[in-house]
Scaffold this active site. Sequence first.
Site, PDB file in Angstrom:
ATOM      1  N   ARG A 239       0.856  -1.201   0.000  1.00 29.65           N
ATOM      2  CA  ARG A 239       0.000   0.000   0.000  1.00 29.65           C
ATOM      3  C   ARG A 239       0.888   1.245   0.000  1.00 29.65           C
ATOM      4  O   ARG A 239       0.618   2.216  -0.697  1.00 29.65           O
ATOM      5  CB  ARG A 239      -0.951   0.011   1.208  1.00 29.65           C
ATOM      6  CG  ARG A 239      -1.661   1.355   1.370  1.00 29.65           C
ATOM      7  CD  ARG A 239      -2.905   1.345   2.249  1.00 29.65           C
ATOM      8  NE  ARG A 239      -2.813   0.513   3.406  1.00 29.65           N
ATOM      9  CZ  ARG A 239      -2.117   0.784   4.517  1.00 29.65           C
ATOM     10  NH1 ARG A 239      -1.427   1.908   4.624  1.00 29.65           N
ATOM     11  NH2 ARG A 239      -2.099  -0.050   5.533  1.00 29.65           N
TER      12      ARG A 239
ATOM     13  N   TYR B 206     -16.473  18.220 -14.177  1.00 31.82           N
ATOM     14  CA  TYR B 206     -16.895  16.820 -14.329  1.00 31.82           C
ATOM     15  C   TYR B 206     -17.896  16.472 -13.211  1.00 31.82           C
ATOM     16  O   TYR B 206     -17.666  16.797 -12.033  1.00 31.82           O
ATOM     17  CB  TYR B 206     -15.660  15.901 -14.280  1.00 31.82           C
ATOM     18  CG  TYR B 206     -16.020  14.455 -14.145  1.00 31.82           C
ATOM     19  CD1 TYR B 206     -16.792  13.817 -15.118  1.00 31.82           C
ATOM     20  CD2 TYR B 206     -15.631  13.718 -13.037  1.00 31.82           C
ATOM     21  CE1 TYR B 206     -17.157  12.492 -14.988  1.00 31.82           C
ATOM     22  CE2 TYR B 206     -15.993  12.388 -12.902  1.00 31.82           C
ATOM     23  CZ  TYR B 206     -16.750  11.784 -13.884  1.00 31.82           C
ATOM     24  OH  TYR B 206     -17.120  10.478 -13.743  1.00 31.82           O
TER      25      TYR B 206
ATOM     26  N   ASP C 297      -7.098  19.828 -13.668  1.00 28.48           N
ATOM     27  CA  ASP C 297      -7.445  18.497 -14.155  1.00 28.48           C
ATOM     28  C   ASP C 297      -7.072  18.473 -15.635  1.00 28.48           C
ATOM     29  O   ASP C 297      -7.721  19.111 -16.463  1.00 28.48           O
ATOM     30  CB  ASP C 297      -8.949  18.248 -13.938  1.00 28.48           C
ATOM     31  CG  ASP C 297      -9.363  16.835 -14.323  1.00 28.48           C
ATOM     32  OD1 ASP C 297      -8.720  16.258 -15.223  1.00 28.48           O
ATOM     33  OD2 ASP C 297     -10.337  16.315 -13.745  1.00 28.48           O
TER      34      ASP C 297
ATOM     35  N   LYS D 162      -8.426   7.659 -19.060  1.00 27.03           N
ATOM     36  CA  LYS D 162      -8.746   8.211 -20.376  1.00 27.03           C
ATOM     37  C   LYS D 162      -7.522   8.131 -21.304  1.00 27.03           C
ATOM     38  O   LYS D 162      -7.114   7.043 -21.657  1.00 27.03           O
ATOM     39  CB  LYS D 162      -9.262   9.647 -20.202  1.00 27.03           C
ATOM     40  CG  LYS D 162     -10.356   9.783 -19.121  1.00 27.03           C
ATOM     41  CD  LYS D 162     -11.584   9.005 -19.463  1.00 27.03           C
ATOM     42  CE  LYS D 162     -12.783   9.140 -18.541  1.00 27.03           C
ATOM     43  NZ  LYS D 162     -12.619   9.270 -17.129  1.00 27.03           N
TER      44      LYS D 162
HETATM   45  C1  LIG Z   1     -12.206  15.388 -16.444  1.00 30.17           C
HETATM   46  C2  LIG Z   1     -12.374  14.194 -15.561  1.00 30.17           C
HETATM   47  N1  LIG Z   1     -11.803  14.183 -14.347  1.00 30.17           N
HETATM   48  C3  LIG Z   1     -11.938  13.125 -13.508  1.00 30.17           C
HETATM   49  C4  LIG Z   1     -12.686  12.022 -13.858  1.00 30.17           C
HETATM   50  C5  LIG Z   1     -12.834  10.871 -12.901  1.00 30.17           C
HETATM   51  O1  LIG Z   1     -11.986   9.827 -13.267  1.00 30.17           O
HETATM   52  P1  LIG Z   1     -12.275   8.268 -13.005  1.00 30.17           P
HETATM   53  O2  LIG Z   1     -13.491   7.904 -13.771  1.00 30.17           O
HETATM   54  O3  LIG Z   1     -11.019   7.617 -13.488  1.00 30.17           O
HETATM   55  O4  LIG Z   1     -12.477   8.108 -11.541  1.00 30.17           O
HETATM   56  C6  LIG Z   1     -13.290  11.991 -15.121  1.00 30.17           C
HETATM   57  C7  LIG Z   1     -14.091  10.827 -15.529  1.00 30.17           C
HETATM   58  O5  LIG Z   1     -14.746  10.819 -16.544  1.00 30.17           O
HETATM   59  C8  LIG Z   1     -13.135  13.102 -15.993  1.00 30.17           C
HETATM   60  O6  LIG Z   1     -13.698  13.134 -17.207  1.00 30.17           O
END
Ligand SMILES: Cc1ncc(COP(=O)(O)O)c(C=O)c1O
Length: 365
Positions: free
Chosen positions: A45, A97, A169, A194
């Site tokens: 961990r 998001y 982000d 992604k």
């Molecule tokens: C811009 C963005 N940030 C964070 C996330 C969250 O990521 P995860 O689905 O890997 O938890 C997403 C998910 O679609 C996203 O599009």
Amino acid sequence: MHATTKLIHTIPVDALTGSVSVPIYQTSTFVQEAPGINKGYDYARTNNPTRAVVESVIAELENGSTGIAFASGMAAIDAVVKLLKSGDEIIAVDDIYGGAFRLFTHIYQKFGITVNYVDSSDAENVFNAISPKTKLIWIETPTNPTLKISDIAAIAKIAKARNCLLCVDNTFASPALQKPISLGADIVVHSATKYLGGHSDLIAGLVVTKEEQLGEKIKFIQNASGAIHSPFDSWLLIRGIETLSLRVKQHCANAQAVAEFLEQHHAVKNVYYPGLKKHRNHIIAKKQSTGFGGIVSFSLKEDTSESAKHLVTSTGLFKLAESLGGIKSLLCHPASMTHKSIPEEKRRAAGVADSLIRLSVGLKI
Ligand SMILES: Cc1ncc(COP(=O)(O)O)c(C=O)c1O
């Protein structure tokens, strides 16, 4: 050295065996010679050699000091929010998001952390919203799903002047196109699910910090909360990252062609893509990134959920699914899928129309 060459050589050959592929250290613990005397690893961990490669590669790619890998993008976002304490305030981009909105509202609000949503595509809105309680500015650029662009360097200056952290982000752009830390951000987060993973076969999250000290704090949170990235998924993620630059280049070219096609279509009302000259912040996007990404959104002249749902269930090459950034083309209807956790009024005010459709343009040409 070309970025792709540099990237591939950042991924180490295994020092112990010479294995060209990073080995998957599928273990929970490590033998110690004496208490506290070990080869740098004690419990998986806390640290794992496969995960450690992901962490050093992403730090290098984002021009940061420290990379920290999590089980999901949401776990990465969660770790950053845990830097705050009750009474602190976040200023966040309004078109955020949906999962981040849900976390901020339904988990952290009850611990006394408040969020003020602003349209950060005009940096002045961020400046005007800062209060003495503001400790963190949170932007996505481009945003999910309306591809709003915020000026990272301008907002970084505002954050610095007011002693706030700026977290970007960078999921949509990926470090192949944009490096927020080099533009002044303190923290970068990724849903590595992604573009970094790139093949729709894993869930992963990453945090990169500019300063080592901040990285240590996030590492502490990672170990304390435990939402770590697994060795197998770390291996998959490394494999994805190896082809990041090439994939993203093609995603960009294909998305540009799709956006230009949609602009001419009689049933389409608005097309959202930073690569279009008429995009509100096209110039800023051009200044801060080397490409415009693989996501295109558009709304319909018949602006209803029903017409959008009809379209998203009628396509051939584009498959209806949540997520984005993989080699296969996907589409979704944010209002009823990724952004359904945002109240209707707030969603519409942030520009997510009822008929908005988001395309993740894949690698088919
Ligand atoms: C811009 C963005 N940030 C964070 C996330 C969250 O990521 P995860 O689905 O890997 O938890 C997403 C998910 O679609 C996203 O599009």
